[in-house]
Every structure is written in structure tokens, then in C-alpha cells.
Design a protein around this motif. Structure first.
Motif, PDB file in Angstrom:
ATOM      1  N   GLU A  34      44.302  24.023 -20.430  1.00 49.91           N
ATOM      2  CA  GLU A  34      45.215  24.237 -19.304  1.00 49.91           C
ATOM      3  C   GLU A  34      46.002  25.543 -19.414  1.00 49.91           C
ATOM      4  OE1 GLU A  34      45.428  22.408 -16.586  1.00 49.91           O
ATOM      5  OE2 GLU A  34      44.162  20.743 -17.231  1.00 49.91           O
ATOM      6  N   CYS A  35      46.334  25.928 -20.645  1.00 48.56           N
ATOM      7  CA  CYS A  35      47.188  27.104 -20.876  1.00 48.56           C
ATOM      8  C   CYS A  35      46.648  27.941 -22.043  1.00 48.56           C
ATOM      9  CB  CYS A  35      48.620  26.660 -21.166  1.00 48.56           C
ATOM     10  SG  CYS A  35      49.381  25.684 -19.867  1.00 48.56           S
ATOM     11  N   PRO A  36      45.479  28.542 -21.882  1.00 49.80           N
ATOM     12  CA  PRO A  36      44.863  29.269 -22.998  1.00 49.80           C
ATOM     13  C   PRO A  36      45.698  30.452 -23.498  1.00 49.80           C
ATOM     14  CG  PRO A  36      43.675  29.682 -20.949  1.00 49.80           C
ATOM     15  CD  PRO A  36      44.665  28.591 -20.666  1.00 49.80           C
ATOM     16  N   LYS A  37      46.441  31.093 -22.624  1.00 50.01           N
ATOM     17  CA  LYS A  37      47.261  32.231 -23.058  1.00 50.01           C
ATOM     18  C   LYS A  37      48.398  31.769 -23.973  1.00 50.01           C
ATOM     19  CE  LYS A  37      46.335  35.024 -18.981  1.00 50.01           C
ATOM     20  NZ  LYS A  37      46.923  35.659 -17.791  1.00 50.01           N
ATOM     21  N   LEU A  38      48.896  30.579 -23.733  1.00 47.46           N
ATOM     22  CA  LEU A  38      49.960  30.031 -24.581  1.00 47.46           C
ATOM     23  C   LEU A  38      49.424  29.743 -25.984  1.00 47.46           C
ATOM     24  CD1 LEU A  38      52.926  29.488 -23.993  1.00 47.46           C
ATOM     25  CD2 LEU A  38      52.321  27.139 -23.422  1.00 47.46           C
ATOM     26  N   ILE A  39      48.215  29.232 -26.063  1.00 43.68           N
ATOM     27  CA  ILE A  39      47.595  28.985 -27.370  1.00 43.68           C
ATOM     28  C   ILE A  39      47.300  30.309 -28.070  1.00 43.68           C
ATOM     29  CG2 ILE A  39      45.579  28.009 -28.546  1.00 43.68           C
ATOM     30  CD1 ILE A  39      47.603  25.912 -27.431  1.00 43.68           C
ATOM     31  N   ALA A  40      46.819  31.297 -27.345  1.00 38.98           N
ATOM     32  CA  ALA A  40      46.556  32.618 -27.936  1.00 38.98           C
ATOM     33  C   ALA A  40      47.854  33.220 -28.473  1.00 38.98           C
ATOM     34  CB  ALA A  40      45.913  33.548 -26.910  1.00 38.98           C
ATOM     35  N   TRP A  41      48.955  33.057 -27.720  1.00 35.81           N
ATOM     36  CA  TRP A  41      50.259  33.539 -28.171  1.00 35.81           C
ATOM     37  C   TRP A  41      50.644  32.862 -29.490  1.00 35.81           C
ATOM     38  CZ3 TRP A  41      54.174  29.864 -28.448  1.00 35.81           C
ATOM     39  CH2 TRP A  41      55.408  30.340 -28.914  1.00 35.81           C
ATOM     40  N   ALA A  42      50.478  31.537 -29.556  1.00 33.49           N
ATOM     41  CA  ALA A  42      50.849  30.802 -30.768  1.00 33.49           C
ATOM     42  C   ALA A  42      50.026  31.293 -31.959  1.00 33.49           C
ATOM     43  CB  ALA A  42      50.657  29.308 -30.559  1.00 33.49           C
ATOM     44  N   LYS A  43      48.749  31.523 -31.746  1.00 34.97           N
ATOM     45  CA  LYS A  43      47.895  32.001 -32.834  1.00 34.97           C
ATOM     46  C   LYS A  43      48.292  33.412 -33.266  1.00 34.97           C
ATOM     47  CE  LYS A  43      44.140  28.880 -31.967  1.00 34.97           C
ATOM     48  NZ  LYS A  43      42.738  28.672 -31.651  1.00 34.97           N
ATOM     49  N   THR A  44      48.734  34.228 -32.332  1.00 33.98           N
ATOM     50  CA  THR A  44      49.240  35.560 -32.672  1.00 33.98           C
ATOM     51  C   THR A  44      50.503  35.424 -33.526  1.00 33.98           C
ATOM     52  OG1 THR A  44      48.312  36.547 -30.675  1.00 33.98           O
ATOM     53  CG2 THR A  44      50.117  37.747 -31.734  1.00 33.98           C
ATOM     54  N   CYS A  45      51.385  34.523 -33.131  1.00 35.66           N
ATOM     55  CA  CYS A  45      52.615  34.290 -33.901  1.00 35.66           C
ATOM     56  C   CYS A  45      52.299  33.794 -35.311  1.00 35.66           C
ATOM     57  CB  CYS A  45      53.506  33.267 -33.197  1.00 35.66           C
ATOM     58  SG  CYS A  45      54.248  33.841 -31.657  1.00 35.66           S
ATOM     59  N   LEU A  46      51.284  32.935 -35.431  1.00 33.55           N
ATOM     60  CA  LEU A  46      50.905  32.378 -36.733  1.00 33.55           C
ATOM     61  C   LEU A  46      50.372  33.430 -37.699  1.00 33.55           C
ATOM     62  CD1 LEU A  46      49.261  29.014 -35.697  1.00 33.55           C
ATOM     63  CD2 LEU A  46      51.314  29.306 -37.082  1.00 33.55           C
ATOM     64  N   GLN A  47      49.995  34.586 -37.186  1.00 34.35           N
ATOM     65  CA  GLN A  47      49.536  35.663 -38.058  1.00 34.35           C
ATOM     66  C   GLN A  47      50.692  36.240 -38.868  1.00 34.35           C
ATOM     67  OE1 GLN A  47      47.393  38.439 -35.598  1.00 34.35           O
ATOM     68  NE2 GLN A  47      45.816  36.940 -35.107  1.00 34.35           N
ATOM     69  N   LYS A  48      51.904  35.974 -38.430  1.00 29.00           N
ATOM     70  CA  LYS A  48      53.081  36.415 -39.183  1.00 29.00           C
ATOM     71  C   LYS A  48      53.337  35.400 -40.296  1.00 29.00           C
ATOM     72  CE  LYS A  48      55.371  39.041 -35.649  1.00 29.00           C
ATOM     73  NZ  LYS A  48      55.158  40.273 -36.379  1.00 29.00           N
ATOM     74  N   GLU A  49      53.411  35.879 -41.515  1.00 25.18           N
ATOM     75  CA  GLU A  49      53.616  34.991 -42.656  1.00 25.18           C
ATOM     76  C   GLU A  49      54.911  34.185 -42.522  1.00 25.18           C
ATOM     77  OE1 GLU A  49      53.809  35.179 -47.529  1.00 25.18           O
ATOM     78  OE2 GLU A  49      53.529  37.018 -46.391  1.00 25.18           O
ATOM     79  N   SER A  50      55.943  34.816 -41.988  1.00 28.17           N
ATOM     80  CA  SER A  50      57.214  34.118 -41.827  1.00 28.17           C
ATOM     81  C   SER A  50      57.082  32.919 -40.895  1.00 28.17           C
ATOM     82  CB  SER A  50      58.284  35.072 -41.290  1.00 28.17           C
ATOM     83  OG  SER A  50      57.889  35.611 -40.039  1.00 28.17           O
ATOM     84  N   VAL A  51      56.183  32.995 -39.946  1.00 23.79           N
ATOM     85  CA  VAL A  51      55.941  31.878 -39.020  1.00 23.79           C
ATOM     86  C   VAL A  51      55.036  30.842 -39.675  1.00 23.79           C
ATOM     87  CG1 VAL A  51      54.904  31.212 -36.818  1.00 23.79           C
ATOM     88  CG2 VAL A  51      56.292  33.284 -36.958  1.00 23.79           C
TER      89      VAL A  51
END
Length: 121
Positions: free
Chosen positions: A80-97
């Protein structure tokens, strides 16, 4: 941001508070709020544009709850919201996240246990 408050309220309805027709309304409310957030994100990597910012920090903590929301609401956030999932995966690339988010399996177990206790399942 209105979408964040709506997502939280709708998510709690879907997981903990309602059954029957009200549950259907909660599912619609949840999906509408997620779509509102996705529209705000647009094609940017982060809500603020190219930089990881305050809103990303505030929202990414909800990501580990997406799986249980999908299970309780009966729809795929990714579909339903693929861009939101892509955003989350981008955020997860940050070690602090990635090192600070809750474990999805622990959330699943907690929710299942609590739903049984309050008589939702």
C-alpha cells in the motif's frame, strides 16, 4: 504532523481496542494515515529532503511495529505504501537507527500476549 497522530491512534485501535465494524474503520483510518505520511514523504529519501532529520527520528521508531500492524489490520504496508517502506530501509542503513530500534519478534510476542489478556484474540 497530523498523519503521525492519526497513525498512532488508528494503530492502537487496530491492535488493542476494537472489534467488528469498528475494527474495519480503524483499518481504514490506519491506511489513510500511512498514505498521508507517504504523500508527505514524496520521492525524497527523508521527510526533510536529503538529510535525516527530526521527523525521521520521531517516525522511524514506529517501523518495528509495522509487521504487527499488518497482521492485525490485514493488509500489507509495503504493498500500500512502498515509499514509506523504502524510507524505513534507508533509515535502517544508519547504525544509530538499526541498533536502537525495538526487535520485531519481541513486539509480536508482546502484542500476542496482551491481545489474549484483554480478550481481543
Amino acid at each position: 504532523m497530523l498523519g503521525v497522530a492519526q497513525m498512532f491512534d488508528a494503530g492502537t485501535k487496530v491492535i488493542w481496542k476494537v472489534k467488528g465494524e469498528e475494527h474495519g474503520a480503524g483499518k481504514k483510518e490506519l491506511l489513510d494515515s500511512l498514505k498521508l505520511l507517504e504523500a508527505e514523504l514524496g520521492n525524497k529519501p527523508y521527510f526533510g529532503g536529503d538529510s535525516f532529520g527530526f521527523l525521521d527520528i520521531a517516525l522511524v521508531g514506529f517501523y518495528p511495529w509495522f509487521r504487527v500492524l499488518e497482521t492485525c489490520a490485514g493488509f500489507s504496508i509495503g504493498a500500500e505504501c512502498p515509499k514509506l517502506i523504502a524510507w524505513a530501509k534507508t533509515c535502517l542503513q544508519k547504525e544509530s537507527v538499526s541498533k536502537s530500534l525495538a526487535d520485531e519478534k519481541e513486539i509480536d510476542e508482546y502484542v500476542a500476549e496482551m491481545r489474549k489478556k484483554i480478550g481481543i484474540e
